[in-house]
Design a protein around this motif. Structure first.
Motif, PDB file in Angstrom:
ATOM      1  N   PRO A  17      -7.185  -0.325 -29.025  1.00  0.00           N
ATOM      2  CA  PRO A  17      -7.447   0.682 -27.993  1.00  0.00           C
ATOM      3  C   PRO A  17      -6.334   1.724 -27.912  1.00  0.00           C
ATOM      4  CG  PRO A  17      -7.885  -1.519 -27.144  1.00  0.00           C
ATOM      5  CD  PRO A  17      -7.255  -1.704 -28.491  1.00  0.00           C
ATOM      6  N   GLY A  18      -6.711   2.996 -27.884  1.00  0.00           N
ATOM      7  CA  GLY A  18      -5.762   4.085 -27.732  1.00  0.00           C
ATOM      8  C   GLY A  18      -5.045   4.512 -28.993  1.00  0.00           C
ATOM      9  N   ALA A  19      -5.267   3.814 -30.118  1.00  0.00           N
ATOM     10  CA  ALA A  19      -4.541   4.124 -31.348  1.00  0.00           C
ATOM     11  C   ALA A  19      -4.887   5.516 -31.853  1.00  0.00           C
ATOM     12  CB  ALA A  19      -4.848   3.085 -32.419  1.00  0.00           C
ATOM     13  N   VAL A  20      -3.849   6.292 -32.194  1.00  0.00           N
ATOM     14  CA  VAL A  20      -4.020   7.661 -32.678  1.00  0.00           C
ATOM     15  C   VAL A  20      -3.162   7.845 -33.921  1.00  0.00           C
ATOM     16  CG1 VAL A  20      -3.743  10.113 -32.165  1.00  0.00           C
ATOM     17  CG2 VAL A  20      -4.457   8.532 -30.354  1.00  0.00           C
ATOM     18  N   ASP A  21      -3.772   8.353 -34.972  1.00  0.00           N
ATOM     19  CA  ASP A  21      -3.052   8.665 -36.205  1.00  0.00           C
ATOM     20  C   ASP A  21      -2.853  10.176 -36.257  1.00  0.00           C
ATOM     21  OD1 ASP A  21      -2.040   8.972 -38.739  1.00  0.00           O
ATOM     22  OD2 ASP A  21      -3.862   8.372 -39.787  1.00  0.00           O
ATOM     23  N   THR A  22      -1.753  10.643 -35.638  1.00  0.00           N
ATOM     24  CA  THR A  22      -1.543  12.091 -35.555  1.00  0.00           C
ATOM     25  C   THR A  22      -1.021  12.675 -36.861  1.00  0.00           C
ATOM     26  OG1 THR A  22       0.695  11.745 -34.697  1.00  0.00           O
ATOM     27  CG2 THR A  22      -1.077  12.007 -33.082  1.00  0.00           C
ATOM     28  N   ASP A  23      -0.444  11.842 -37.737  1.00  0.00           N
ATOM     29  CA  ASP A  23       0.165  12.342 -38.964  1.00  0.00           C
ATOM     30  C   ASP A  23      -0.723  12.198 -40.196  1.00  0.00           C
ATOM     31  OD1 ASP A  23       2.510  12.971 -37.590  1.00  0.00           O
ATOM     32  OD2 ASP A  23       3.280  10.937 -37.826  1.00  0.00           O
ATOM     33  N   GLY A  26      -2.577   7.018 -41.911  1.00  0.00           N
ATOM     34  CA  GLY A  26      -3.367   5.794 -41.950  1.00  0.00           C
ATOM     35  C   GLY A  26      -2.839   4.690 -41.061  1.00  0.00           C
ATOM     36  N   VAL A  27      -1.769   4.965 -40.267  1.00  0.00           N
ATOM     37  CA  VAL A  27      -1.229   3.999 -39.312  1.00  0.00           C
ATOM     38  C   VAL A  27      -1.082   4.688 -37.958  1.00  0.00           C
ATOM     39  CG1 VAL A  27      -0.012   2.694 -41.092  1.00  0.00           C
ATOM     40  CG2 VAL A  27       1.183   4.526 -39.886  1.00  0.00           C
ATOM     41  N   PRO A  28      -1.035   3.919 -36.861  1.00  0.00           N
ATOM     42  CA  PRO A  28      -0.954   4.548 -35.527  1.00  0.00           C
ATOM     43  C   PRO A  28       0.385   5.222 -35.270  1.00  0.00           C
ATOM     44  CG  PRO A  28      -1.842   2.316 -35.383  1.00  0.00           C
ATOM     45  CD  PRO A  28      -1.262   2.464 -36.757  1.00  0.00           C
ATOM     46  N   ALA A  29       0.344   6.487 -34.867  1.00  0.00           N
ATOM     47  CA  ALA A  29       1.546   7.173 -34.381  1.00  0.00           C
ATOM     48  C   ALA A  29       1.861   6.713 -32.961  1.00  0.00           C
ATOM     49  CB  ALA A  29       1.356   8.673 -34.424  1.00  0.00           C
ATOM     50  N   HIS A  30       0.823   6.426 -32.183  1.00  0.00           N
ATOM     51  CA  HIS A  30       1.010   5.876 -30.842  1.00  0.00           C
ATOM     52  C   HIS A  30      -0.304   5.272 -30.383  1.00  0.00           C
ATOM     53  CE1 HIS A  30      -1.196   9.094 -28.694  1.00  0.00           C
ATOM     54  NE2 HIS A  30      -0.678   9.906 -29.604  1.00  0.00           N
ATOM     55  N   TYR A  31      -0.222   4.546 -29.248  1.00  0.00           N
ATOM     56  CA  TYR A  31      -1.397   3.896 -28.658  1.00  0.00           C
ATOM     57  C   TYR A  31      -1.694   4.474 -27.273  1.00  0.00           C
ATOM     58  CZ  TYR A  31      -0.613   0.530 -32.397  1.00  0.00           C
ATOM     59  OH  TYR A  31      -0.430  -0.063 -33.643  1.00  0.00           O
ATOM     60  N   GLY A  32      -1.270   5.714 -27.054  1.00  0.00           N
ATOM     61  CA  GLY A  32      -1.579   6.379 -25.799  1.00  0.00           C
ATOM     62  C   GLY A  32      -0.418   6.503 -24.845  1.00  0.00           C
ATOM     63  N   SER A  33       0.686   5.765 -25.097  1.00  0.00           N
ATOM     64  CA  SER A  33       1.826   5.815 -24.181  1.00  0.00           C
ATOM     65  C   SER A  33       3.124   5.674 -24.966  1.00  0.00           C
ATOM     66  CB  SER A  33       1.708   4.701 -23.134  1.00  0.00           C
ATOM     67  OG  SER A  33       2.758   4.790 -22.196  1.00  0.00           O
ATOM     68  N   PRO A  34       3.533   6.723 -25.689  1.00  0.00           N
ATOM     69  CA  PRO A  34       4.708   6.600 -26.559  1.00  0.00           C
ATOM     70  C   PRO A  34       5.986   6.180 -25.844  1.00  0.00           C
ATOM     71  CG  PRO A  34       3.476   8.602 -27.062  1.00  0.00           C
ATOM     72  CD  PRO A  34       2.880   8.038 -25.813  1.00  0.00           C
TER      73      PRO A  34
END
Length: 377
Positions: A17-23, A26-34
């Motif tokens: 939940p909340g995982a975002v790959d901003t770069d 292929g891996v999460p940059a953050h999960y919604g709350s860095p």
């Protein structure tokens, strides 16, 4: 068109939940709350999915002596379970690759950023000659997990030694040298990278879902890395970088070992000269609400003096950045950084001081033709 290459493999951590790959890695940059993720990581409970990184191996009885002869660190005494890092330099001493190393008594494990892997493996293969070494890319089998703690993970141990790289940045390694003065923020940096079977990633995701483990994104890890003044190849290095500029002699260079490519520059700059540029950490004015990107111009007055290499919003320090600036930049000057069309004020925290180098303190020789007058009695 994306600025980032398509990831070779999408991590199952992106299904959390909340995982975002901003770069686009292929891996999460953050999960919604860095910021909360930074705190969880700093408190040594969270794990960071680094499965986009590459894992290479060197096997054979000559593996340590061979790599020792090619790179900047002394490796012949590396014992099973120990960690190190080394740099591959060009003939002029510029950094071409940075490699994190762990040996298990049978195999030397090389951890590198994915873009480095193919070029490094190809160059090493071209240098094998008649030595007893075998090279392989094991990225498809093993994934990297980062942490500041010691969470229970299914560590790979093909030769009976758990595959963990402990970052040596906490202290100056034997044969190294630190340019930074005073108390070093790296002293509290307990970062490690742990290799797990790639097919174990879904079970780790399930443990995060259940609350048994907590996860932090790469943005959280990067913010804490910046605060520790820890250089990274993919961010702080450009085509001109020599190790002295990043204070990388602390952990990646042995100043008394035998010959290797680029050694002459390393010795000459350290003993007789000064690095032409120097690393600083910047404390950024957060009132504009903008964060400079990598490559953002750093200025002193109306003069460009360098560029940002990494930036982040730290959960305690606020907006911070690492930057490489000209050695001549006044250490007391308030700098400005270009970000989203505005100039952000930045205070310097000196990592590499302007006087770094000239360790040999060779006395100046009078120029030829100079007349030395002897006082008359």
């Amino acid at each position: 068109m994306s600025d980032h290459p398509e990831p070779e493999q999408r991590s199952p951590f992106l299904d959390l939940p909340g995982a975002v790959d901003t770069d686009g890695t292929g891996v999460p940059a953050h999960y919604g709350s860095p910021l909360s993720e930074q705190r969880a990581l700093a408190e040594r409970g969270a794990i960071v999915d680094l499965s986009d990184r590459a894992v290479l191996t060197i096997q054979g009885p000559d593996r340590l002596s061979w790599l020792n002869s090619l790179t900047s660190q002394a490796l012949t005494g590396l014992r099973p379970g120990e960690s190190s890092e080394t740099l591959l330099l060009d003939v002029t001493g510029r950094v071409e690759h940075a490699v994190r190393l762990a040996d298990d008594g049978e195999t030397l494990w090389l951890l590198v950023d994915r873009p480095e892997a193919e070029g490094l493996l190809g160059w090493l293969d071209s240098m094998r000659f008649m030595l007893r070494v075998e090279l392989a890319d094991r990225t498809a089998e093993l994934a990297t997990i980062g942490t500041l703690g010691d969470p229970p993970l299914p560590l790979a141990a093909p030769n009976g030694v758990p595959l963990v790289w402990h970052d040596p940045w906490r202290a100056v390694t034997p044969g190294g040298h630190q340019y930074a003065h005073g108390e070093h923020p790296g002293a509290g940096w307990s970062w490690s990278e742990r290799l797990v079977p790639r097919d174990a990633l879904p079970s780790l995701v399930a443990r995060v879902r259940s609350g048994e483990l907590s996860a932090a994104g790469t943005l959280a890890a990067d913010a804490l890395r910046i605060a520790a003044w820890r250089p990274r190849f993919s961010t702080e290095v450009d085509e001109r970088t020599i190790p002295h500029e990043l204070d990388w002699l602390r952990t990646a260079v042995h100043l008394s070992k035998g010959c290797y490519r680029g050694q002459e520059t390393v010795a000459k700059v350290h003993n007789l000269g000064h690095p032409p540029r120097r690393l600083v950490m910047l404390h950024l004015d957060g009132s504009e609400g903008v964060l400079p990107e990598s490559g953002a111009v750093v200025s002193a007055g109306d003069r460009e003096v360098g560029a940002v290499t990494s930036s982040a919003v730290h959960y305690e320090l606020g907006p911070i950045a690492l930057a490489v600036v000209k050695r001549s930049t006044d250490p007391d000057a308030t700098l400005t950084v270009a970000a989203d069309g505005v100039q952000v004020a930045a205070g310097q925290e000196i990592v590499v001081p302007p006087e770094a180098g000239s360790a040999a303190q060779v006395p100046r020789i009078p120029r030829l033709g100079a007349v030395t007058r002897t006082p008359r009695s």
